[in-house]
Design a protein around this motif. Structure first.
Motif, PDB file in Angstrom:
ATOM      1  N   SER A  36      -6.537  19.715 -22.763  1.00  0.00           N
ATOM      2  CA  SER A  36      -6.347  20.178 -21.759  1.00  0.00           C
ATOM      3  C   SER A  36      -5.269  19.100 -20.308  1.00  0.00           C
ATOM      4  CB  SER A  36      -7.763  20.818 -20.043  1.00  0.00           C
ATOM      5  OG  SER A  36      -8.041  21.905 -21.087  1.00  0.00           O
ATOM      6  N   VAL A  37      -5.806  18.155 -20.759  1.00  0.00           N
ATOM      7  CA  VAL A  37      -5.418  16.648 -19.996  1.00  0.00           C
ATOM      8  C   VAL A  37      -3.594  16.555 -20.532  1.00  0.00           C
ATOM      9  CG1 VAL A  37      -5.311  14.341 -19.598  1.00  0.00           C
ATOM     10  CG2 VAL A  37      -7.485  15.608 -19.754  1.00  0.00           C
ATOM     11  N   LEU A  38      -3.556  16.696 -21.763  1.00  0.00           N
ATOM     12  CA  LEU A  38      -2.557  16.556 -22.467  1.00  0.00           C
ATOM     13  C   LEU A  38      -1.078  17.975 -21.857  1.00  0.00           C
ATOM     14  CD1 LEU A  38      -0.497  14.977 -24.423  1.00  0.00           C
ATOM     15  CD2 LEU A  38      -1.031  16.303 -26.525  1.00  0.00           C
ATOM     16  N   VAL A  39      -2.202  19.067 -21.583  1.00  0.00           N
ATOM     17  CA  VAL A  39      -1.664  20.054 -21.612  1.00  0.00           C
ATOM     18  C   VAL A  39      -0.995  20.467 -20.344  1.00  0.00           C
ATOM     19  CG1 VAL A  39      -1.458  22.781 -20.460  1.00  0.00           C
ATOM     20  CG2 VAL A  39      -2.321  22.104 -22.676  1.00  0.00           C
ATOM     21  N   GLY A  40      -1.306  19.427 -19.475  1.00  0.00           N
ATOM     22  CA  GLY A  40      -1.517  19.249 -17.873  1.00  0.00           C
ATOM     23  C   GLY A  40      -0.052  18.683 -17.202  1.00  0.00           C
ATOM     24  N   LEU A  41      -0.299  17.199 -18.447  1.00  0.00           N
ATOM     25  CA  LEU A  41       0.818  16.735 -18.592  1.00  0.00           C
ATOM     26  C   LEU A  41       2.163  17.028 -18.725  1.00  0.00           C
ATOM     27  CD1 LEU A  41       1.872  13.708 -18.424  1.00  0.00           C
ATOM     28  CD2 LEU A  41       0.719  12.747 -20.688  1.00  0.00           C
ATOM     29  N   THR A  42       1.863  17.944 -19.922  1.00  0.00           N
ATOM     30  CA  THR A  42       3.499  18.506 -19.946  1.00  0.00           C
ATOM     31  C   THR A  42       3.904  19.790 -19.552  1.00  0.00           C
ATOM     32  OG1 THR A  42       2.486  18.219 -23.145  1.00  0.00           O
ATOM     33  CG2 THR A  42       3.990  19.725 -22.247  1.00  0.00           C
ATOM     34  N   LEU A  43       2.880  19.815 -18.760  1.00  0.00           N
ATOM     35  CA  LEU A  43       3.100  20.944 -17.793  1.00  0.00           C
ATOM     36  C   LEU A  43       3.821  19.955 -16.619  1.00  0.00           C
ATOM     37  CD1 LEU A  43       3.371  23.634 -16.750  1.00  0.00           C
ATOM     38  CD2 LEU A  43       0.997  23.441 -15.348  1.00  0.00           C
ATOM     39  N   ALA A  44       3.796  19.449 -16.670  1.00  0.00           N
ATOM     40  CA  ALA A  44       4.486  18.736 -15.136  1.00  0.00           C
ATOM     41  C   ALA A  44       5.754  17.859 -15.820  1.00  0.00           C
ATOM     42  CB  ALA A  44       3.528  17.239 -14.939  1.00  0.00           C
ATOM     43  N   VAL A  45       5.787  17.742 -16.749  1.00  0.00           N
ATOM     44  CA  VAL A  45       7.726  17.313 -16.273  1.00  0.00           C
ATOM     45  C   VAL A  45       8.641  18.056 -17.384  1.00  0.00           C
ATOM     46  CG1 VAL A  45       7.231  15.101 -16.585  1.00  0.00           C
ATOM     47  CG2 VAL A  45       6.590  16.091 -18.819  1.00  0.00           C
ATOM     48  N   ASN A  46       8.119  19.587 -17.785  1.00  0.00           N
ATOM     49  CA  ASN A  46       8.183  20.533 -19.309  1.00  0.00           C
ATOM     50  C   ASN A  46       9.288  21.227 -18.448  1.00  0.00           C
ATOM     51  OD1 ASN A  46       8.922  23.178 -20.685  1.00  0.00           O
ATOM     52  ND2 ASN A  46       7.359  21.893 -21.750  1.00  0.00           N
TER      53      ASN A  46
ATOM     54  N   TYR B 126     -14.249  20.544 -16.243  1.00  0.00           N
ATOM     55  CA  TYR B 126     -13.161  21.233 -17.199  1.00  0.00           C
ATOM     56  C   TYR B 126     -12.516  21.699 -16.176  1.00  0.00           C
ATOM     57  CZ  TYR B 126     -10.522  25.212 -19.010  1.00  0.00           C
ATOM     58  OH  TYR B 126      -9.771  26.321 -19.773  1.00  0.00           O
ATOM     59  N   GLY B 127     -12.367  22.200 -14.654  1.00  0.00           N
ATOM     60  CA  GLY B 127     -11.583  22.652 -14.210  1.00  0.00           C
ATOM     61  C   GLY B 127     -10.865  21.981 -13.695  1.00  0.00           C
ATOM     62  N   LEU B 128     -10.834  19.924 -13.707  1.00  0.00           N
ATOM     63  CA  LEU B 128     -10.254  19.131 -13.017  1.00  0.00           C
ATOM     64  C   LEU B 128      -9.495  19.092 -14.374  1.00  0.00           C
ATOM     65  CD1 LEU B 128     -13.551  17.202 -11.214  1.00  0.00           C
ATOM     66  CD2 LEU B 128     -11.028  18.938  -9.925  1.00  0.00           C
ATOM     67  N   THR B 129      -9.792  18.632 -15.160  1.00  0.00           N
ATOM     68  CA  THR B 129      -9.071  17.861 -16.422  1.00  0.00           C
ATOM     69  C   THR B 129      -7.249  18.744 -16.413  1.00  0.00           C
ATOM     70  OG1 THR B 129      -9.599  19.683 -18.068  1.00  0.00           O
ATOM     71  CG2 THR B 129     -10.542  17.625 -17.713  1.00  0.00           C
ATOM     72  N   THR B 130      -6.931  19.836 -16.479  1.00  0.00           N
ATOM     73  CA  THR B 130      -5.265  20.012 -16.015  1.00  0.00           C
ATOM     74  C   THR B 130      -4.898  19.197 -14.983  1.00  0.00           C
ATOM     75  OG1 THR B 130      -5.780  22.373 -17.965  1.00  0.00           O
ATOM     76  CG2 THR B 130      -4.245  21.754 -17.041  1.00  0.00           C
ATOM     77  N   PRO B 131      -5.327  20.128 -14.339  1.00  0.00           N
ATOM     78  CA  PRO B 131      -4.824  19.425 -12.559  1.00  0.00           C
ATOM     79  C   PRO B 131      -4.915  18.199 -13.130  1.00  0.00           C
ATOM     80  CG  PRO B 131      -6.533  21.092 -12.240  1.00  0.00           C
ATOM     81  CD  PRO B 131      -6.587  21.008 -13.721  1.00  0.00           C
ATOM     82  N   ILE B 132      -5.579  17.249 -13.193  1.00  0.00           N
ATOM     83  CA  ILE B 132      -5.732  15.553 -13.276  1.00  0.00           C
ATOM     84  C   ILE B 132      -4.521  15.691 -14.788  1.00  0.00           C
ATOM     85  CG2 ILE B 132      -6.390  13.652 -14.011  1.00  0.00           C
ATOM     86  CD1 ILE B 132      -9.537  14.790 -13.048  1.00  0.00           C
TER      87      ILE B 132
END
Length: 324
Positions: free
Chosen positions: A181-191, A236-242
């Motif tokens: 989830s952390v990696l997914v969030g990082l990818t979304l931010a710059v995709n 879990y809920g916090l990981t993607t936003p982080i």
């Protein structure tokens, strides 16, 4: 060779910066969706006001198993193969299927860790004088008469050993999903394809949260540790936003197309894929169906319902893999 790689988008530079305000808003939107998906089954199981029928939790549990199964293959292993097979990498990386090797290493390492944990846990229970297997003979009948049918049903299929198995299983599952989830969030931010990926991830993280939450809802803990399932759902809920926030913070320098980013994301995806594939096959499917005496003796209707729920979760998550 270096010039060709730079021409193909393998050089430095930052990620995409379009829809910046919506990228910020995605932090809170996905926070709500992911947290709600993970927290609702936990709170609904405990609440007397929310009187949901038992088959809702059955559906959520098996649907979540299918979601986790498809996530491991479609949303983790496939991107890992792409990342570690990127033309931006040197020939040494592309000469061997490192993504598959890392997933296999992760899967086998989990097996060894779980085996050691069970041996240690069993030995500790023995020193405390607690039997490894719960008593299903005279002790069970005594509980049945003294505590009632509902609690007897819970006691007859649980015990110290099964509680240990649940804790280990949930811990492994949570670790794999959080890493992903952390990696997914990082990818979304710059995709560059932010809008499509954002919409897909709302469903992805909510469905995945439902899978985690349905397992946390039935985690056997004492009153002193009653907060653990709730804390795990919130984590879990916090990981993607982080991950999104971190990605937005480094968007001017982080480029997901560079060789370094491909190696990092490919390695993390491979490790997470091994974790989720092992968890879904061994901890969820095998334990829920093959090693579950209650399910083996269940009616054909209940078995079809469980399998159908799991297949639906896998199918929907696999379908989302078309866009993300």
């Amino acid at each position: 060779m270096l010039q060709n790689r730079q021409d193909s988008g393998c050089g430095g530079g930052g990620g995409a910066n379009s829809h910046f305000h919506l990228r910020i808003g995605s932090i809170f939107i996905i926070l709500v969706g992911a947290t709600s998906g993970a927290l609702f089954p936990v709170l609904a199981k405990r609440s007397k006001q929310i009187n949901l029928p038992p088959y809702f939790f059955e559906f959520a549990k098996y649907f979540g198993s299918g979601v986790i199964f498809a996530t491991g293959f479609i949303h983790l292993l496939s991107p890992a193969l792409d990342a570690l097979g990127s033309p931006c990498l040197s020939d040494a990386w592309t000469a061997y299927p490192y993504a598959l090797a890392l997933a296999m290493l992760s899967l086998f390492s989990l097996f060894v860790v779980e085996l050691v944990a069970f041996r240690w846990g069993t030995a500790r229970l023995a020193r405390l004088g607690i039997p490894r297997e719960c008593d299903t003979t005279s002790g069970h009948h005594h509980v049945h008469h003294e505590k009632g049918d509902e609690e007897a049903a819970s006691t007859s299929s649980s015990g110290p050993d099964s509680a240990l198995a649940q804790i280990i299983s949930i811990a492994i599952l949570e670790f794999g999903v959080v890493l992903h989830s952390v990696l997914v969030g990082l990818t979304l931010a710059v995709n560059e394809n932010f809008i499509i990926l954002f919409v897909v991830l709302i469903f992805h993280q909510t469905f995945e949260g439902l899978g985690i939450g349905s397992r946390l809802a039935f985690l056997e803990v004492d009153k002193k540790h009653n907060w653990v399932p709730i804390a795990a759902a919130l984590l879990y809920g916090l990981t993607t936003p982080i991950g999104i926030a971190a990605g937005l913070g480094v968007r001017s320098t982080y480029n997901p197309g560079t060789a370094t980013a491909s190696i990092v994301s490919g390695t993390m995806d491979s490790i997470s894929a091994g974790i989720l594939i092992y968890t879904s096959l061994v901890e969820l499917m095998a334990h829920d169906f093959l090693f579950n005496k209650e399910m083996l003796a269940a009616s054909n209707g209940r078995l079809v319902f469980a399998l159908g729920s799991m297949m639906l979760g896998a199918a929907l998550m696999a379908l989302l893999g078309k866009w993300a």
